[in-house]
Design an enzyme around this catalytic site. Structure first.
Site, PDB file in Angstrom:
ATOM      1  N   ASP A  50       0.821  -1.208   0.000  1.00  0.00           N
ATOM      2  CA  ASP A  50       0.000   0.000   0.000  1.00  0.00           C
ATOM      3  C   ASP A  50       0.860   1.266   0.000  1.00  0.00           C
ATOM      4  OD1 ASP A  50      -1.973  -1.860   0.386  1.00  0.00           O
ATOM      5  OD2 ASP A  50      -2.789  -0.944   2.201  1.00  0.00           O
ATOM      6  N   ASP A  51       0.232   2.359  -0.362  1.00  0.00           N
ATOM      7  CA  ASP A  51       0.730   3.732  -0.180  1.00  0.00           C
ATOM      8  C   ASP A  51       1.706   4.244  -1.238  1.00  0.00           C
ATOM      9  OD1 ASP A  51      -0.822   3.570   2.038  1.00  0.00           O
ATOM     10  OD2 ASP A  51       0.735   4.038   3.497  1.00  0.00           O
ATOM     11  N   HIS A 101      -6.067   2.968  -3.866  1.00  0.00           N
ATOM     12  CA  HIS A 101      -5.925   3.215  -2.414  1.00  0.00           C
ATOM     13  C   HIS A 101      -6.372   4.650  -2.092  1.00  0.00           C
ATOM     14  CE1 HIS A 101      -4.567   1.981   1.495  1.00  0.00           C
ATOM     15  NE2 HIS A 101      -3.558   2.804   1.570  1.00  0.00           N
ATOM     16  N   HIS A 192       3.973  -2.157   2.975  1.00  0.00           N
ATOM     17  CA  HIS A 192       3.965  -0.821   2.357  1.00  0.00           C
ATOM     18  C   HIS A 192       5.269  -0.627   1.585  1.00  0.00           C
ATOM     19  CE1 HIS A 192       1.095  -0.620   5.667  1.00  0.00           C
ATOM     20  NE2 HIS A 192       0.492   0.338   5.003  1.00  0.00           N
TER      21      HIS A 192
HETATM   22 ZN   LIG Z   1      -2.450   3.206   3.308  1.00  0.00          ZN
END
Ligand SMILES: [Zn+2]
Length: 225
Positions: A50-51, A101, A192
């Protein structure tokens, strides 16, 4: 899903039994067939990141995944896309699954309906501009999805079953230990791709699980099969 899997296993093994009866004079072949059946039911995990994307971390991660020939799933933030188009195209071309996201990493339950929809659509459109494909899956930041968004955006929310807590730990060894201590067949692992320690941990986890016979899949393959 489990019931289907079990049914499939039964099928495979029934097939082997029948084969064993018909090729009794070739016991070696039967044993090999048995080995194939075991490999077909290898435990599976999905690594999810993620991110990102992050120019340095994501690029290094993609190198490592390519070297190991394993796919992953990236839930990217819309606001991080500009300037990283090549990296996103590379993800797509190298067989990884790209998910949404939100644009600004917002908690969708804390913004207006209009803003929530805008956050999702703006990100999907930006991904489409690069890959030519709209993402199907969304990981809502903080795991907070709103079912009422279903009428406005056709996306499938995907959470996780194993939280590496990499963003808190930011320590390669601790992240690796945490994941390897509890990983199970069918896990969707949350990581991440914005920390060097997470990239190192992910690749170390991949090496260990590959040695243990695990297969790596995207969340789509995990959910569908
Ligand atoms: Zn996130």
């Amino acid at each position: 899903m489990t019931a289907e899997k079990c049914a499939h296993v039964m099928c495979v093994f029934t097939g082997i039994c029948l084969l064993a009866l018909t090729v009794q004079s070739f016991p070696v072949q039967t044993a090999e067939t048995g080995g194939d059946a075991v490999r077909a039911e290898a435990p599976r995990v999905a690594l999810t990141f993620d991110d990102g994307p992050d120019a340095l971390c994501t690029a290094r991660l993609l190198d490592g995944l390519k070297e190991r020939q394993i796919p992953a799933t990236f839930f990217i933030q819309g606001k991080c896309i500009e300037g990283q188009e090549d990296l996103i195209l590379r993800m797509y071309q190298e067989g990884h699954l790209i998910g949404n996201h939100t644009y600004d990493h917002v908690k969708l339950t804390s913004v207006s309906d209009q803003d929530a929809v805008r956050q999702v659509i703006k990100t999907s459109n930006a991904i489409y501009e690069i890959t030519g494909e709209y993402p199907t899956y969304i990981r809502p930041p903080f795991g907070e999805w709103r079912d009422d968004l279903d009428c406005h955006v056709e996306m499938i929310p995907v959470l996780w079953s194993l939280d590496s807590r990499d963003w808190v730990l930011q320590d390669t060894d601790q992240v690796v230990s945490r994941v390897l201590e509890s990983v199970e067949d069918g896990d969707i692992i949350l990581l991440h791709d914005i920390f060097e320690t997470s990239v190192d941990a992910a690749l170390e986890i991949a090496d260990t699980l590959l040695e243990e016979g695990y297969e790596f899949v995207t969340v789509e393959d995990m959910i569908i099969e």
